[in-house]
Scaffold this motif. Structure first.
Motif, PDB file in Angstrom:
ATOM      1  N   ASP A   1      -8.192   5.435 -10.375  1.00  0.00           N
ATOM      2  CA  ASP A   1      -8.977   4.778 -11.427  1.00  0.00           C
ATOM      3  C   ASP A   1      -8.148   4.211 -12.577  1.00  0.00           C
ATOM      4  O   ASP A   1      -8.691   3.572 -13.477  1.00  0.00           O
ATOM      5  CB  ASP A   1     -10.057   5.716 -11.972  1.00  0.00           C
ATOM      6  CG  ASP A   1      -9.502   6.970 -12.649  1.00  0.00           C
ATOM      7  OD1 ASP A   1      -8.282   7.038 -12.909  1.00  0.00           O
ATOM      8  OD2 ASP A   1     -10.297   7.894 -12.917  1.00  0.00           O
ATOM      9  N   GLY A   2      -6.824   4.449 -12.589  1.00  0.00           N
ATOM     10  CA  GLY A   2      -5.982   3.882 -13.640  1.00  0.00           C
ATOM     11  C   GLY A   2      -5.883   4.714 -14.896  1.00  0.00           C
ATOM     12  O   GLY A   2      -5.126   4.368 -15.808  1.00  0.00           O
TER      13      GLY A   2
ATOM     14  N   ALA B   1      -1.806   9.358  -9.195  1.00  0.00           N
ATOM     15  CA  ALA B   1      -2.864   8.811 -10.049  1.00  0.00           C
ATOM     16  C   ALA B   1      -2.382   8.655 -11.479  1.00  0.00           C
ATOM     17  O   ALA B   1      -2.692   7.658 -12.155  1.00  0.00           O
ATOM     18  CB  ALA B   1      -4.094   9.709  -9.992  1.00  0.00           C
ATOM     19  N   ASP B   2      -1.612   9.626 -11.976  1.00  0.00           N
ATOM     20  CA  ASP B   2      -1.066   9.510 -13.327  1.00  0.00           C
ATOM     21  C   ASP B   2      -0.004   8.411 -13.398  1.00  0.00           C
ATOM     22  O   ASP B   2       0.084   7.675 -14.380  1.00  0.00           O
ATOM     23  CB  ASP B   2      -0.461  10.838 -13.784  1.00  0.00           C
ATOM     24  CG  ASP B   2      -1.509  11.813 -14.287  1.00  0.00           C
ATOM     25  OD1 ASP B   2      -2.553  11.359 -14.788  1.00  0.00           O
ATOM     26  OD2 ASP B   2      -1.290  13.036 -14.182  1.00  0.00           O
TER      27      ASP B   2
ATOM     28  N   PRO C   1      -0.706   2.411  -2.302  1.00  0.00           N
ATOM     29  CA  PRO C   1       0.135   1.399  -2.960  1.00  0.00           C
ATOM     30  C   PRO C   1       1.512   1.895  -3.356  1.00  0.00           C
ATOM     31  O   PRO C   1       2.368   1.093  -3.746  1.00  0.00           O
ATOM     32  CB  PRO C   1      -0.685   1.007  -4.188  1.00  0.00           C
ATOM     33  CG  PRO C   1      -1.577   2.173  -4.450  1.00  0.00           C
ATOM     34  CD  PRO C   1      -1.895   2.743  -3.102  1.00  0.00           C
ATOM     35  N   PHE C   2       1.774   3.207  -3.213  1.00  0.00           N
ATOM     36  CA  PHE C   2       3.115   3.730  -3.448  1.00  0.00           C
ATOM     37  C   PHE C   2       3.988   3.620  -2.193  1.00  0.00           C
ATOM     38  O   PHE C   2       5.147   4.012  -2.211  1.00  0.00           O
ATOM     39  CB  PHE C   2       3.043   5.182  -3.924  1.00  0.00           C
ATOM     40  CG  PHE C   2       2.615   5.319  -5.362  1.00  0.00           C
ATOM     41  CD1 PHE C   2       3.540   5.426  -6.380  1.00  0.00           C
ATOM     42  CD2 PHE C   2       1.267   5.308  -5.701  1.00  0.00           C
ATOM     43  CE1 PHE C   2       3.155   5.535  -7.702  1.00  0.00           C
ATOM     44  CE2 PHE C   2       0.855   5.410  -7.018  1.00  0.00           C
ATOM     45  CZ  PHE C   2       1.803   5.514  -8.032  1.00  0.00           C
TER      46      PHE C   2
ATOM     47  N   GLN D   1       5.859  -1.183  -6.045  1.00  0.00           N
ATOM     48  CA  GLN D   1       7.043  -0.517  -5.498  1.00  0.00           C
ATOM     49  C   GLN D   1       7.971  -0.032  -6.619  1.00  0.00           C
ATOM     50  O   GLN D   1       8.619   1.012  -6.489  1.00  0.00           O
ATOM     51  CB  GLN D   1       7.796  -1.463  -4.564  1.00  0.00           C
ATOM     52  CG  GLN D   1       7.024  -1.836  -3.319  1.00  0.00           C
ATOM     53  CD  GLN D   1       7.808  -2.751  -2.402  1.00  0.00           C
ATOM     54  OE1 GLN D   1       9.039  -2.777  -2.426  1.00  0.00           O
ATOM     55  NE2 GLN D   1       7.102  -3.507  -1.574  1.00  0.00           N
ATOM     56  N   GLU D   2       8.026  -0.788  -7.720  1.00  0.00           N
ATOM     57  CA  GLU D   2       8.846  -0.338  -8.855  1.00  0.00           C
ATOM     58  C   GLU D   2       8.289   0.970  -9.414  1.00  0.00           C
ATOM     59  O   GLU D   2       9.041   1.905  -9.728  1.00  0.00           O
ATOM     60  CB  GLU D   2       8.871  -1.419  -9.936  1.00  0.00           C
ATOM     61  CG  GLU D   2       9.534  -2.724  -9.513  1.00  0.00           C
ATOM     62  CD  GLU D   2      10.980  -2.532  -9.104  1.00  0.00           C
ATOM     63  OE1 GLU D   2      11.769  -2.028  -9.925  1.00  0.00           O
ATOM     64  OE2 GLU D   2      11.321  -2.856  -7.950  1.00  0.00           O
ATOM     65  N   ALA D   3       6.970   1.051  -9.543  1.00  0.00           N
ATOM     66  CA  ALA D   3       6.362   2.297 -10.019  1.00  0.00           C
ATOM     67  C   ALA D   3       6.612   3.428  -9.031  1.00  0.00           C
ATOM     68  O   ALA D   3       6.874   4.577  -9.428  1.00  0.00           O
ATOM     69  CB  ALA D   3       4.861   2.093 -10.229  1.00  0.00           C
ATOM     70  N   ALA D   4       6.549   3.110  -7.745  1.00  0.00           N
ATOM     71  CA  ALA D   4       6.780   4.135  -6.721  1.00  0.00           C
ATOM     72  C   ALA D   4       8.201   4.675  -6.781  1.00  0.00           C
ATOM     73  O   ALA D   4       8.434   5.879  -6.626  1.00  0.00           O
ATOM     74  CB  ALA D   4       6.489   3.550  -5.333  1.00  0.00           C
ATOM     75  N   LYS D   5       9.172   3.795  -7.004  1.00  0.00           N
ATOM     76  CA  LYS D   5      10.560   4.244  -7.124  1.00  0.00           C
ATOM     77  C   LYS D   5      10.721   5.197  -8.303  1.00  0.00           C
ATOM     78  O   LYS D   5      11.353   6.258  -8.182  1.00  0.00           O
ATOM     79  CB  LYS D   5      11.494   3.035  -7.286  1.00  0.00           C
ATOM     80  CG  LYS D   5      11.709   2.222  -6.036  1.00  0.00           C
ATOM     81  CD  LYS D   5      12.856   1.230  -6.179  1.00  0.00           C
ATOM     82  CE  LYS D   5      12.564   0.133  -7.156  1.00  0.00           C
ATOM     83  NZ  LYS D   5      13.646  -0.882  -7.222  1.00  0.00           N
ATOM     84  N   ALA D   6      10.158   4.819  -9.448  1.00  0.00           N
ATOM     85  CA  ALA D   6      10.281   5.677 -10.633  1.00  0.00           C
ATOM     86  C   ALA D   6       9.598   7.015 -10.409  1.00  0.00           C
ATOM     87  O   ALA D   6      10.121   8.082 -10.792  1.00  0.00           O
ATOM     88  CB  ALA D   6       9.687   4.966 -11.846  1.00  0.00           C
TER      89      ALA D   6
END
Length: 469
Positions: A62-63, A389-390, A427-428, A370-375
């Motif tokens: 949900d963001g 989710a966070d 999406p990760f 993908q950038e968020a997934a890497k972090a």
């Protein structure tokens, strides 16, 4: 006798009315005070046509830190009309089975130069830096944006529904930034996010030093800070002139109208809380100095951008309500970027500060998930336990908060604008693709329908190409 008295009263009344009318004719009506139009280039954005759409059996992020397994979302009249309870669905609603798919709020990129550094890359398209003076608060990024930049449609295919477009970082103050909906159109006003506050780009550290060191300064960090402080002092004086003018007008005096100064007008807008500062700043010590300047002149920094050393100062960012907009792993390409670490974003998040993933790249904007997934994974390997989710807040709600639009978008909540992305899978995942992208409830991108994709003139070829003679 009664008739005589009545007649005399009538004559006196008529005479009084006549005298009062004559006095009114001789009086000059006071002209209204001079006012400044703070929105001379208003948004003309109109949402695309939408139809009621229900997405069912989908995993929802949900963001704002929540996740729903096998959930449903109803989009109606451009808004999120229902989450979970979708028993009341209008007749004729388009129903999409989201089994195996994921639904998130649309990605918001807070740091983009699409349109001001447009592709095809050429000097003719380099319109982001007005590097003629260290302080150019008078320029507005929207007056350089080329809506036909193919980068907009590439970003749309990556799930980006809104973005802030900023001037470059050559100057201490680069000018106004603008937030747009990612719906390429004819002119930028047709893309501008209605009701979004303006941003103002500032830059600290090496860039202004490099650009102005041989142009008469500033050539040092202390020169940079002196330049900011003088600009804010000038803006305070400018605002005081206008405040005095309105006070004297209200006191029935005949004040002189101050001369407009477009540069100081933007800076004064920041001091009044109407414009949000977004500041290019890498090192922790530079960020600490700018927090001190912020307090001296009583304005608010919305976010430090790039901010590769935010992990060193995350507690102070949290205390001062300043976001940090960061790359996942860019570092070392210049001295002030040398001490960046891959755990920067999760460490800022873990400290309770507002963490954001941004692109600053026409390529990176296409894969911000993908950038968020890497972090997220770098933090997990370091023992920082953050849920997926966070972590998605780094791309949506936190970004929206820093731009002043969280009341409108950035989360899947009732009444919010239906800016959503339906992903092929988690999406990760490196393999996830944005299958469908909705902006204000309208299907803006459908991966399964290439004929519907927005296309720039520069992707169509040249007139006469392929003709035989």
């Amino acid at each position: 006798m009664k008739s005589t008295i009545s007649l005399n009263r009538a004559v006196l009344l008529a005479l009084s009315c006549s005298l009062l009318a004559a006095c009114g004719e001789n009086q000059t009506e006071k002209a209204p005070p001079v006012t400044i139009n703070t929105d001379p280039f208003p948004s003309t954005y109109q949402p695309m046509a939408s139809e009621p759409t229900l997405i069912t059996n989908v995993t929802i992020i949900d963001g704002i830190g929540g996740m729903i397994e096998s959930g449903s979302v109803l989009m109606l009249d451009g808004k999120i009309s229902a989450v979970g309870d979708t028993t009341k669905v209008p007749e004729g609603t388009v129903v999409i089975d989201g089994t195996g798919k994921w639904l998130t709020p649309g990605i918001i990129d807070v740091h983009s130069h699409l349109g001001v550094y447009a592709t095809p890359e050429a000097n003719a398209h380099s319109d982001g830096n007005e590097a003629t003076n260290p302080v150019t608060a008078q320029v507005w990024a929207e007056h350089s944006i080329w809506p036909q930049d193919p980068g907009f449609s590439r970003a749309l295919a990556g799930g980006v529904t809104s973005l802030q477009i900023l001037p470059g970082s050559a100057n201490l103050v680069g000018g106004r930034a603008v937030t747009v909906k990612n719906v390429p159109n004819r002119v930028v006003q047709e893309m501008k996010f209605p009701g979004a506050p303006y941003g103002m780009k500032m830059a600290c550290g090496e860039n202004p030093k490099r650009v102005y060191g041989n142009k008469g300064g500033p050539g040092t960090r202390m020169g940079n800070v002196a330049g900011y402080r003088q600009a804010w002092a000038d803006a305070q004086e400018y605002q005081e002139k206008w405040d005095r003018y309105y006070a004297e007008y209200a006191a029935d005096k005949d004040p002189k109208v101050p001369k407009r100064d477009l540069k100081l007008e933007t800076l004064a807008g920041v001091l009044k809380g109407e414009i949000i500062v977004h500041m290019h700043c890498y090192r922790a010590d530079d960020m600490g100095t700018m927090l001190d300047v912020m307090k001296e002149f009583n304005y608010q920094i919305g976010s430090f951008h790039h901010a590769v050393e935010s992990y060193k100062i995350a507690d102070r960012l949290a205390q001062n309500n300043v976001c940090s907009s960061m790359w996942a792993d860019w570092w070392g390409f210049k001295m002030e970027a040398y001490d960046g670490i891959k755990e920067n974003i999760p460490m800022v998040h873990a400290a309770g500060a507002c963490a954001i993933v941004h692109s600053d790249s026409d390529l990176g904007i296409q894969r911000l998930n993908q950038e968020a997934a890497k972090a997220w994974s770098d933090g997990k390997r370091a023992g920082i336990d953050i849920s997926e989710a966070d972590a998605w807040t780094w791309l949506t709600s936190n970004a929206a908060k820093s731009l002043g639009i969280f009341d409108k978008t950035g989360s899947i909540e009732l009444g919010k604008q239906a800016d959503l992305v339906l992903w092929s899978e988690n999406p990760f995942s490196t393999y996830a693709q944005a299958n469908k992208v909705y902006i204000d409830g309208a299907l803006a991108y459908d991966r399964d329908d290439p004929a519907s994709w927005p296309v720039s003139d520069f992707e169509l070829g040249q007139p006469g190409e392929g003709d035989s003679k």
